[in-house]
Design a protein around this motif. Structure first.
Motif, PDB file in Angstrom:
ATOM      1  N   GLY A  68       0.786  -1.228   0.000  1.00  0.00           N
ATOM      2  CA  GLY A  68       0.000   0.000   0.000  1.00  0.00           C
ATOM      3  C   GLY A  68       0.817   1.276   0.000  1.00  0.00           C
ATOM      4  N   LYS A  69       2.117   1.166  -0.217  1.00  0.00           N
ATOM      5  CA  LYS A  69       2.970   2.362  -0.196  1.00  0.00           C
ATOM      6  C   LYS A  69       3.803   2.474  -1.464  1.00  0.00           C
ATOM      7  CE  LYS A  69       3.232   2.915   4.766  1.00  0.00           C
ATOM      8  NZ  LYS A  69       4.087   3.196   5.926  1.00  0.00           N
ATOM      9  N   GLY A  70       4.403   3.635  -1.670  1.00  0.00           N
ATOM     10  CA  GLY A  70       5.282   3.830  -2.806  1.00  0.00           C
ATOM     11  C   GLY A  70       6.660   3.247  -2.542  1.00  0.00           C
ATOM     12  N   PRO A  71       7.413   2.959  -3.597  1.00  0.00           N
ATOM     13  CA  PRO A  71       8.779   2.451  -3.418  1.00  0.00           C
ATOM     14  C   PRO A  71       9.633   3.446  -2.649  1.00  0.00           C
ATOM     15  CG  PRO A  71       8.051   2.142  -5.687  1.00  0.00           C
ATOM     16  CD  PRO A  71       7.041   3.010  -5.019  1.00  0.00           C
ATOM     17  N   LYS A  99      -5.788   9.692  -3.121  1.00  0.00           N
ATOM     18  CA  LYS A  99      -5.141   8.436  -2.772  1.00  0.00           C
ATOM     19  C   LYS A  99      -5.925   7.260  -3.366  1.00  0.00           C
ATOM     20  CE  LYS A  99      -3.061   5.925   1.039  1.00  0.00           C
ATOM     21  NZ  LYS A  99      -2.769   5.887   2.490  1.00  0.00           N
ATOM     22  N   PHE A 143       1.895   5.813  -9.734  1.00  0.00           N
ATOM     23  CA  PHE A 143       2.877   6.474  -8.878  1.00  0.00           C
ATOM     24  C   PHE A 143       3.517   7.640  -9.612  1.00  0.00           C
ATOM     25  CE2 PHE A 143       3.092   3.845  -5.179  1.00  0.00           C
ATOM     26  CZ  PHE A 143       2.789   2.562  -5.593  1.00  0.00           C
ATOM     27  N   GLY A 190       6.000   8.979  -4.863  1.00  0.00           N
ATOM     28  CA  GLY A 190       4.861   9.358  -4.053  1.00  0.00           C
ATOM     29  C   GLY A 190       4.175   8.124  -3.490  1.00  0.00           C
ATOM     30  N   PRO A 191       3.104   8.312  -2.718  1.00  0.00           N
ATOM     31  CA  PRO A 191       2.419   7.188  -2.059  1.00  0.00           C
ATOM     32  C   PRO A 191       1.503   6.397  -2.982  1.00  0.00           C
ATOM     33  CG  PRO A 191       1.369   9.250  -1.497  1.00  0.00           C
ATOM     34  CD  PRO A 191       2.578   9.609  -2.302  1.00  0.00           C
ATOM     35  N   ARG A 226      -4.621   4.777  -6.100  1.00  0.00           N
ATOM     36  CA  ARG A 226      -5.232   3.490  -6.454  1.00  0.00           C
ATOM     37  C   ARG A 226      -6.504   3.754  -7.233  1.00  0.00           C
ATOM     38  NH1 ARG A 226      -1.998   3.943  -2.835  1.00  0.00           N
ATOM     39  NH2 ARG A 226      -0.589   2.273  -2.225  1.00  0.00           N
TER      40      ARG A 226
END
Lengths: 110, 114
Positions: free
Chosen positions: A41-44, B9, B90, B106-107, B110
Motif C-alpha cells: 500500500g505504499k510507494g517504493p 489516494k 505512482f 509518491g504514495p 489506487r
C-alpha cells in the motif's frame, strides 16, 4: 530490449537467517542500478544506487553489490521489519527512464 | 514534510469517465515521472517531464495526457476510462547531483474502474 530480472520471486527467511536477492540486467551502457523497498500500500522507498562494477553500498542490515551483469542485495541477520518487496531497476546512459524488475517479496518470520 | 505527494489516494469511477490525478514535489527536482503498477505489482514508466518539457513518452494510449504547469507539478489526465486502466499510479521525481541520482516516489493513487 532492456530487461531486468529478479530472483527469487518470493523468499521466506527465519529471523537471523542471512540471504541474498538477485537482480540480473541486460541494459547497454548502464548508467545506474537502483534498489528500492516497497511496503504494501505504499510507494517504493529508495535504498541504493550503484554505478560501476565492484561498487558496494551498505545500510543497516542491507548491502548491495554490482557486477557487469547482475546486482545482489545481501540481507544479514534479517528482522521481521525487513519484510517487504524489494525492487531492482536499471537506467541506461542518456536516458532517465528506469526499467524495473518484478520484485522479490521477502517475508521474515520471527 | 511530504517530498512527493499525490491526490487523490483512492479513485473509484465508472468506465467511460474522465479523471485526473495530481502530483506535487517539494524537493526542487527538475524531473518528474508517472509510473503504472499493475495487479502483478510490475512497475512501468509512462511519462517523464524535465523542467515542464516531455522527455519520455512510452507506448501509452493517447487517452492518457500528462500536463506539467510548473516543474513542481505533474498531473495525469485520463479520458474515457477502461477496465484495464485499474492499477496503482505512482508519481516520482529525481535530480542528478555530483553524488548521484535518486528517484523519490509518491504514495500512489489506487484507481479502480468499474
Amino acid at each position: 530490449e532492456d530487461q531486468v530480472t529478479q530472483s527469487p520471486e518470493a523468499l521466506r527467511l527465519q529471523e537471523g537467517e542471512s540471504s541474498s536477492l538477485n537482480c540480473s540486467y541486460t541494459v547497454s551502457g548502464l548508467r545506474g542500478l537502483f534498489w528500492y523497498r516497497q511496503d504494501p500500500g505504499k510507494g517504493p522507498e529508495f535504498l541504493f544506487t550503484l554505478y560501476s562494477a565492484g561498487e558496494e553500498k551498505e545500510k543497516e542490515r542491507l548491502k548491495a553489490t554490482l557486477t557487469k551483469k547482475e546486482s545482489f542485495l545481501h540481507i544479514t541477520a534479517p528482522k521481521p521489519e525487513d519484510s517487504a518487496t524489494y525492487l531492482c531497476a536499471a537506467s541506461q546512459g542518456g536516458s532517465e527512464k528506469l526499467v524495473f524488475g518484478k520484485g522479490t517479496k521477502l517475508t521474515v518470520n520471527p | 514534510d511530504t517530498a512527493v505527494s499525490q491526490t487523490p489516494k483512492y479513485l473509484v469511477t465508472q468506465m467511460g469517465n474522465d479523471k485526473s490525478i495530481k502530483c506535487e514535489q517539494n524537493l526542487g527536482h527538475d524531473t518528474m515521472y508517472w509510473y503504472k503498477q499493475d495487479s502483478k505489482k510490475f512497475l512501468k514508466i509512462m511519462f517523464s517531464y524535465n523542467n515542464k518539457e516531455l522527455i519520455i513518452n512510452e507506448t501509452v494510449p493517447n487517452r492518457f495526457s500528462p500536463k506539467s504547469p510548473d516543474k513542481a507539478h505533474l498531473n495525469l489526465h485520463i479520458n474515457s476510462l477502461e477496465l484495464g486502466d485499474s492499477a496503482v499510479y505512482f508519481c516520482a521525481s529525481s535530480q542528478f547531483t555530483t553524488s548521484g541520482e535518486t528517484q523519490y516516489f509518491g504514495p500512489g493513487t489506487r484507481l479502480l474502474v468499474l
